[in-house]
Design an enzyme around this catalytic site. Sequence first.
Site, short mmCIF file in Angstrom:
data_model
loop_
_atom_site.label_atom_id
_atom_site.label_comp_id
_atom_site.label_asym_id
_atom_site.label_seq_id
_atom_site.Cartn_x
_atom_site.Cartn_y
_atom_site.Cartn_z
N GLU B 83 -28.24 108.83 -88.91
CA GLU B 83 -28.59 110.20 -88.56
C GLU B 83 -27.81 110.64 -87.33
OE1 GLU B 83 -32.97 109.40 -86.97
OE2 GLU B 83 -32.01 111.12 -86.02
N CYS B 117 -34.52 108.55 -89.61
CA CYS B 117 -34.44 107.09 -89.56
C CYS B 117 -34.57 106.43 -90.93
CB CYS B 117 -35.54 106.56 -88.64
SG CYS B 117 -35.50 107.31 -87.02
N HIS B 247 -40.91 100.43 -89.12
CA HIS B 247 -39.96 101.21 -88.33
C HIS B 247 -40.57 101.35 -86.94
CE1 HIS B 247 -37.39 104.28 -86.84
NE2 HIS B 247 -38.35 105.17 -86.80
#
Lengths: 464, 464
Positions: B83, B117, B247
């Site tokens: 990203e 993400c 994450h």
Amino acid sequence: MAKNVGIVAIDIYFPPTCVQQEALEAHDGASKGKYTIGLGQDCMAFCTEVEDVISMSLTVVSSLLEKYGIDPKQIGRLEVGSETVIDKSKSIKTFLMQLFETCGNSDIEGVDSSNACYGGTAALFNCVNWVESNSWDGRYGLVVCTDSAVYAEGPARPTGGAAAIALLIGPDAPIAFESKLRGSHMAHAYDFYKPNLASEYPVVDGKLSQTCYLMAVDACYKHFCQKYEKFEKQQFSVADADYFVFHSPYNKLVQKSFARLLFNDFLKDASSIDETSKEKLAPFANLTGDESYQSRDLEKASQQVAKPFYDAKVQPTTLIPKQVGNMYTASLYAAFISLVHNKHSSLAGQRAVLFSYGSGLTATMFSLKFNEGKSPFSLSNIATVMSVDKKLKSRHEFAPEKFVETMHLMEKRYGAKDFVTSKDCSLLAPGTYYLTEVDTMYRRFYAKKDKDGAIENGMVANGH
Amino acid sequence: MAKNVGIVAIDIYFPPTCVQQEALEAHDGASKGKYTIGLGQDCMAFCTEVEDVISMSLTVVSSLLEKYGIDPKQIGRLEVGSETVIDKSKSIKTFLMQLFETCGNSDIEGVDSSNACYGGTAALFNCVNWVESNSWDGRYGLVVCTDSAVYAEGPARPTGGAAAIALLIGPDAPIAFESKLRGSHMAHAYDFYKPNLASEYPVVDGKLSQTCYLMAVDACYKHFCQKYEKFEKQQFSVADADYFVFHSPYNKLVQKSFARLLFNDFLKDASSIDETSKEKLAPFANLTGDESYQSRDLEKASQQVAKPFYDAKVQPTTLIPKQVGNMYTASLYAAFISLVHNKHSSLAGQRAVLFSYGSGLTATMFSLKFNEGKSPFSLSNIATVMSVDKKLKSRHEFAPEKFVETMHLMEKRYGAKDFVTSKDCSLLAPGTYYLTEVDTMYRRFYAKKDKDGAIENGMVANGH
């Protein structure tokens, strides 16, 4: 395992606002025929301030689901290909999730794929692979290609365009992948790129980009032919496919590219090349690769040799790219849609070879096979649903001055916040989504023009 | 069809330059423990002017190919998740094609996948699906997650980080996908996004982002459990997986998220919840969803219930995320690498459940199963190759003032052209790529520090 996986349904949307290339030529002070014959383009679509890649993709997805009677719960994967960046982190796919919220379907895999005009092809391959994989759950995949191609004033400006295309992916498809027949060529190049982050316009080296494109055509064709020869145990030539469909920045490049295939056939002494053609191409047999890309004489000779093949195998694919312009990720599929539109009644049993190109660079040549299919997923119904003629005919031509004025406004709006649009949807067809506002936090608000032409629903900027 | 498809090899790279969170707390005038206990973070890596997401991905890919002895011709697909946008059109994947040019392998599918993400997970799924699909040609897939997470000065700044991870994908993997066990949740939200195109920094609503993350944990866990129950014919609870990998924007959120799984288990009366835990959670049984996200008392009670499970099933995954920081697309896989690093000798036969989240938002919970594997693709060799301890120990700590100074320089450099870097690679390990120049046409030049610490080769900006 799912069989005959491919494209089961298609829809296309392009803005109703366009400018004629002939008028643009005159306005720009270009020599007569520079855009229409030199580039081979007829007309160019563009977004006004009420449309963008998000609104176009909302429009085409809701239209496809409605027109083919697909329950939104039946979508298990949704992927977007685009090179028009409105946000550097939040995907266009997440905007489309609004269409699935009311039915409570949030379990939809896939994000955005990106590399210039190739992102849609990557998304398509990903969706097809998903249906063929262990993780497939029996639902449809949905691929969206959406782009607005705009260029700074200058020689590249007439090569713009805008569109969004939706492709529904599933097994037993009327347009099935021949998955083993595929050749890619990927490399590091700076032929066209967008490093100026605050500007919507790309940096383009037109001459390098054309050479990169033609080199990729050659390399992909070589890889494709090797795969064909490996699996089919015979040589491949242009005679072995009924149609060739190209990514179309402008039509002239498609003509040149197809001629390259014939030159490749000549170099490997393929059956597609008769004696007369051999004589015409013989003087170029010993050119180096580089020389062959620069030779105008070869270009002329190979286009002459290619002409009868081009008229039969390529010309039926050129309608929308010539009328709408370069649609980046949607361009190749707009060419493919032109083919389905023009030839749907005779495609069953035939093969189309597609060439996808994205600057930077990534390219793939791949093969699709047609069968008539069953309603609503028949070729004839797909042609009916897409209504290409009607969409082309109901457009509104802008004078070049008004087009330039629109571009100036769009330059100011790109990356901007805290504005409301005119909300003028008078030129849009019923069912079209349009941008109403970007707030102080850059959040974007859209509305939908309903069947009676009024606003159907304002969409909230934030799902929470 | 390929069987037991998954991750066969892994490598990780993170910049050797870092700042201690405790020092940053003091420098920022934050209350003691705000970053270290409040966020749960120890240290943060960052790129200096000679590194970026392209150089890091060049480094990690060349390292993986070399250390596992993979012939670059054996790669048939290469996908990048990121990203961090350096160019809005040209993919990071095309920069990596330089590593395959010398061996003449240009037939490599795949581009960049993007949504915050989550892009690395999309790339991973795409590669696994490819190996399981009809279009697989027998070669390996390669997934690259590369990001530099930087924030404007303020409360989000300590949640930065930087890394690149490479995952080699193939059949008969020591880390195999349980492809049917997968639940996604995707929706339209503005919790974290990057609409200011000229700035590297995101727009973040910290509170909304945390709620979106926790809601996605709940929704994915629900979908995941439904799939498990459908295919395994029994209820799923946290007892049914050996490890849970999240994450990790910051460790505190991982603690909260895992506690949500226990709360979900409690609500469905799962076997993981004993009588004592039931009593502790009983007061919260009738909260609405919204109330449950806001209740500090529930947060405390569920974290207390979760503690022994957290220590056994989550703590071994937290090393790198706490030491390096948020690595965006690489964050989940850095947590997974921490697990392999810590537990490789006992993982065979065990299951890890992973949760991937990307703001905007896209999220998936999925399952992997371990077996010992065969050299060089054994779990023990993977742990050896990755050398996590050595990489962490050989870092160079910057004082907060020097970190801030670096951020100021990087702000100026982001999106800029026509500059040369210091070319100072003294802090970089041998084999590391670094940025030397961005020319007037924004073309980027990199070099590689060779084994003796000198420049091995300058890489041309343009492949032609």
